[in-house]
Enzyme design. Sequence first.
Site, PDB file in Angstrom:
ATOM      1  N   ARG A  63       3.539   0.653  -3.582  1.00 26.37           N
ATOM      2  CA  ARG A  63       4.344  -0.414  -2.980  1.00 26.37           C
ATOM      3  C   ARG A  63       4.371  -1.651  -3.875  1.00 26.37           C
ATOM      4  O   ARG A  63       5.397  -2.330  -3.982  1.00 26.37           O
ATOM      5  CB  ARG A  63       3.805  -0.797  -1.604  1.00 26.37           C
ATOM      6  CG  ARG A  63       4.057   0.220  -0.511  1.00 26.37           C
ATOM      7  CD  ARG A  63       3.694  -0.374   0.853  1.00 26.37           C
ATOM      8  NE  ARG A  63       4.628  -1.400   1.265  1.00 26.37           N
ATOM      9  CZ  ARG A  63       4.316  -2.453   2.028  1.00 26.37           C
ATOM     10  NH1 ARG A  63       3.066  -2.626   2.427  1.00 26.37           N
ATOM     11  NH2 ARG A  63       5.224  -3.340   2.373  1.00 26.37           N
ATOM     12  N   HIS A  67       7.855  -3.303  -5.058  1.00 23.86           N
ATOM     13  CA  HIS A  67       8.188  -4.684  -4.698  1.00 23.86           C
ATOM     14  C   HIS A  67       8.310  -5.551  -5.937  1.00 23.86           C
ATOM     15  O   HIS A  67       9.189  -6.416  -6.021  1.00 23.86           O
ATOM     16  CB  HIS A  67       7.126  -5.258  -3.755  1.00 23.86           C
ATOM     17  CG  HIS A  67       7.282  -4.825  -2.338  1.00 23.86           C
ATOM     18  ND1 HIS A  67       7.254  -5.699  -1.270  1.00 23.86           N
ATOM     19  CD2 HIS A  67       7.468  -3.596  -1.794  1.00 23.86           C
ATOM     20  CE1 HIS A  67       7.420  -5.034  -0.134  1.00 23.86           C
ATOM     21  NE2 HIS A  67       7.539  -3.752  -0.434  1.00 23.86           N
ATOM     22  N   ASN A  94       5.995  -9.601   1.738  1.00 31.60           N
ATOM     23  CA  ASN A  94       4.933  -9.105   0.861  1.00 31.60           C
ATOM     24  C   ASN A  94       3.524  -9.302   1.422  1.00 31.60           C
ATOM     25  O   ASN A  94       2.552  -8.860   0.806  1.00 31.60           O
ATOM     26  CB  ASN A  94       5.019  -9.790  -0.510  1.00 31.60           C
ATOM     27  CG  ASN A  94       6.200  -9.293  -1.317  1.00 31.60           C
ATOM     28  OD1 ASN A  94       6.654  -8.166  -1.136  1.00 31.60           O
ATOM     29  ND2 ASN A  94       6.704 -10.137  -2.206  1.00 31.60           N
ATOM     30  N   HIS A 194       7.265   7.445   0.881  1.00 36.45           N
ATOM     31  CA  HIS A 194       6.801   7.264   2.260  1.00 36.45           C
ATOM     32  C   HIS A 194       6.089   8.508   2.775  1.00 36.45           C
ATOM     33  O   HIS A 194       5.735   8.584   3.951  1.00 36.45           O
ATOM     34  CB  HIS A 194       7.976   6.911   3.173  1.00 36.45           C
ATOM     35  CG  HIS A 194       8.382   5.482   3.089  1.00 36.45           C
ATOM     36  ND1 HIS A 194       9.344   4.924   3.899  1.00 36.45           N
ATOM     37  CD2 HIS A 194       7.949   4.472   2.281  1.00 36.45           C
ATOM     38  CE1 HIS A 194       9.494   3.638   3.588  1.00 36.45           C
ATOM     39  NE2 HIS A 194       8.659   3.360   2.610  1.00 36.45           N
TER      40      HIS A 194
END
Length: 325
Positions: A63, A67, A94, A194
Site C-alpha cells: 500500500r 500510495h 493515508n 487486495h
Amino acid sequence: MEVSIRLILLMVLIAVGRGEGQLVENFYSKTCPNVEAIVKQAVFTKFSKANATRQATLQATLRLFFHDCFIEGCDASIMIASANNNAEKDAGENLSLAGDGFDAVIKAKQAVEAACPGIVSCADILAIAARDAVVLAGGPSFSVELGRRDGLISNKSQVHDNIPDPSFNLSQLTTLFARKNLSQFDMIALSGAHSVGVSNCSRFHSRLYPVVDPSLNLNYAKQLMATCPKKIGNAQVFVNLDPETPKVLDNVYYQNLVAGKGLLTSDEVLYTDPESQPTVKDFASNPGHFNAAFIAAIKKLGRVGVKTGNLGEIRRDCAAFNNDD
C-alpha cells in the site's frame, strides 16, 4: 520543418525532465551491486519478526508503494515526516497506512546506507521492498527497474484527488488510473493486491446497513455483519480483504468477486460492471494470466512520475528532506 524539429526536441526535453524511460534494472550494478539483496534481507527480517502481523506488514509495504506513486509519483514523498502534520502521510487517506510499511523501508535504507552511503534513493528502496513483499506473499517475482531520485515535495493537499476511494465505480477507477498512464486492464490487475491484508469495517459499512448491497453474497454478508455490527462507533475492527486465502497474493481474489465476495464496492464493481467482467473472469480462471498482468502493471506503476537528475535528491533519511537535516 524547423518548427516541427523544435517541437520534437522540446517534447524530448520534457520527457527527460520527467524522468520517463530512464529507469533500468541494473542501475546500481557498479555503485551498489548488492542493494537488492540488502533490501530483501531487511524486508525478510521485518516480516519474520512480525509473527501475528506478517500479513499486515506485507499489505503495508504494498500500500505504501501504491500510495506513494499515485500522489507525486514514485519518489518516496509518502515517507516524509512533517513537524506541522502537513506531509502526504498526514492526509486522511493515508492515516490508515500501517507503520510496519514505513519501518520496513527505513530499516532497509539504514542497511543500504551502511554498505553504500549516499547512493540509493528511498524511492528505489521502496520499489524493491514492494517487490519483495509480493514474493513473500506468494505472488510472482519480477525484476525492478531502478534509478529514481527522492522527491522534494510532500504535501497532504495533493492526496485526496489522487487516491481511489473504496466507494468508486468502474468509471471513476478507470479515470483515476488513466491519469497515471495506467489502463483499465492494469487497474484490474493491480486490484489483485487486495488478495492480502485487511480493511476497517468503516470502509464497507454502507454495504451492510441499512440494507445489504444486492451484489454481496448473502452468506458472506451475514459473516461480515457478525464482525461489524450496525453501531460500531469508533471501534477499530478489521476484516480480511480476501475471505478465502487472506495470506496469499493469488487469483482467488477474482474468484471471490465472481462469487459476490468482494469486500469493498471498488472490488465487487470490477465483476458487476459488464465492461470489466470478462477480465475478472479470465483472471479468476487463469492464474498465469493474472500473474503476467500483475507483473506488467506493477512495473508500469513504478514508472509513474519518477524524478531523475536535478528533479530529486538521494535522501540520507527517508523521513526528511536533506535540507531539513
